[in-house]
Design an enzyme around this catalytic site. Sequence first.
Site, short mmCIF file in Angstrom:
data_model
loop_
_atom_site.label_atom_id
_atom_site.label_comp_id
_atom_site.label_asym_id
_atom_site.label_seq_id
_atom_site.Cartn_x
_atom_site.Cartn_y
_atom_site.Cartn_z
N ASP A 108 64.39 53.69 -27.31
CA ASP A 108 62.97 54.05 -27.20
C ASP A 108 62.67 54.62 -25.80
O ASP A 108 61.53 55.02 -25.52
CB ASP A 108 62.04 52.90 -27.59
CG ASP A 108 62.13 51.71 -26.66
OD1 ASP A 108 63.00 51.71 -25.77
OD2 ASP A 108 61.33 50.76 -26.84
N SER A 109 63.70 54.72 -24.95
CA SER A 109 63.58 55.51 -23.71
C SER A 109 63.23 56.95 -24.08
O SER A 109 62.78 57.73 -23.22
CB SER A 109 64.88 55.46 -22.91
OG SER A 109 65.99 55.74 -23.74
N ASP B 251 66.70 51.76 -32.03
CA ASP B 251 65.94 50.85 -31.16
C ASP B 251 64.56 50.60 -31.76
O ASP B 251 63.77 51.55 -31.90
CB ASP B 251 65.82 51.53 -29.78
CG ASP B 251 65.61 50.55 -28.66
OD1 ASP B 251 65.65 49.33 -28.90
OD2 ASP B 251 65.43 51.03 -27.51
N LYS C 273 68.50 47.41 -32.61
CA LYS C 273 68.32 46.62 -31.39
C LYS C 273 66.84 46.32 -31.25
O LYS C 273 66.00 47.15 -31.61
CB LYS C 273 68.82 47.43 -30.19
CG LYS C 273 68.48 46.85 -28.84
CD LYS C 273 69.20 47.56 -27.72
CE LYS C 273 68.43 48.66 -27.04
NZ LYS C 273 67.10 48.29 -26.52
N GLU D 285 64.13 44.11 -28.27
CA GLU D 285 64.09 43.43 -26.98
C GLU D 285 63.61 41.99 -27.15
O GLU D 285 62.53 41.77 -27.71
CB GLU D 285 63.13 44.18 -26.03
CG GLU D 285 63.61 45.57 -25.68
CD GLU D 285 62.65 46.30 -24.74
OE1 GLU D 285 61.71 45.68 -24.21
OE2 GLU D 285 62.86 47.51 -24.54
N GLU E 112 69.89 44.25 -19.11
CA GLU E 112 69.23 45.31 -18.32
C GLU E 112 68.78 44.79 -16.95
O GLU E 112 68.01 43.83 -16.85
CB GLU E 112 68.04 45.90 -19.09
CG GLU E 112 67.34 46.98 -18.28
CD GLU E 112 66.66 48.07 -19.10
OE1 GLU E 112 66.72 48.04 -20.33
OE2 GLU E 112 66.06 48.96 -18.46
O1 KIV Z 1 65.74 52.57 -24.78
C1 KIV Z 1 66.84 52.60 -24.22
O2 KIV Z 1 67.39 53.66 -23.91
C2 KIV Z 1 67.47 51.32 -23.92
C3 KIV Z 1 68.65 51.34 -23.00
C4 KIV Z 1 68.20 51.61 -21.65
C5 KIV Z 1 69.44 50.09 -23.10
O3 KIV Z 1 67.02 50.32 -24.38
#
Ligand code: KIV
Length: 258
Positions: free
Chosen positions: A44-45, A83, A111, A113, A180
């Site tokens: 989600d970056s 994510d 994934k 958080e 992280e």
């Molecule tokens: O969203 C993302 O790119 C991430 C990584 C930085 C681990 O969660």
Amino acid sequence: MTTLVDQYRELKKRGEKITALTAYDYPTARLLDESGIDIILVGDSLGMVVLGYEDTTQVTLEEMLHHTRAAARGVKNALVVGDMPIHTFETPNEAVATARKFVDAGAQAVKLEGGVSHVAHIEAITRAGIPYMAHIGMLPQHVREQGGYKVKGKTQLEAETLIADARAVEKAGAFSVVLEIVVPEVARQITNAISIPTIGIGSGEHCDGQILVTHDLIGFFPWFTPKFVSPEARVADEIRKATRAFIERTRAGELSNG
Ligand code: KIV
């Protein structure tokens, strides 16, 4: 039948370092895959490095699924992890429903958080047969409450909380865990305390693998580069150079494009 959890435990046992990078589109995912990366995270970056948001808290499920579909089309060998964005896993049932949408979009794993706080969600996802990658330490979806992108594990209490998080996500069925911006010594302790691989980002060299945002690695988001990244390329400079050359040649009447 060996599961992904078994396979990743085995990689850790053999000391094979795991490589992971982010991708949000077809060409990038295909290039990373063709280069031999183990894991492609549609992170989600995306919100910051592709969509221009200030942080990841505005990213929607629709945006994530759209980019997961694009990235997945480019991948033959790597494991594609989707994510789960903020507010899409408020309950264990919602977490499973969201995880299934990522699988339908082409992800092989998901994934989210959270550590101890999300054990019920993780158990529900893994019980549904969907491989799960954990993410503990600095949690970008909570950057506003956490007061910035700050190193985690500086105090004894924080270190103990992180170790408890890692043990909890392992027990709940995660096949790996992203750490992280964790103090490297604490990342080492976590790595020694669990049998699934730790995949570090800004957490030192003792993790079982490393992950980076590809835009940071290749210098494609030059307005901000995290302190722990040493870019391997300067793609932004190449884009500027090519754009200026195009402008100059067009203005000089040298390019007609047919
Ligand atoms: O969203 C993302 O790119 C991430 C990584 C930085 C681990 O969660």
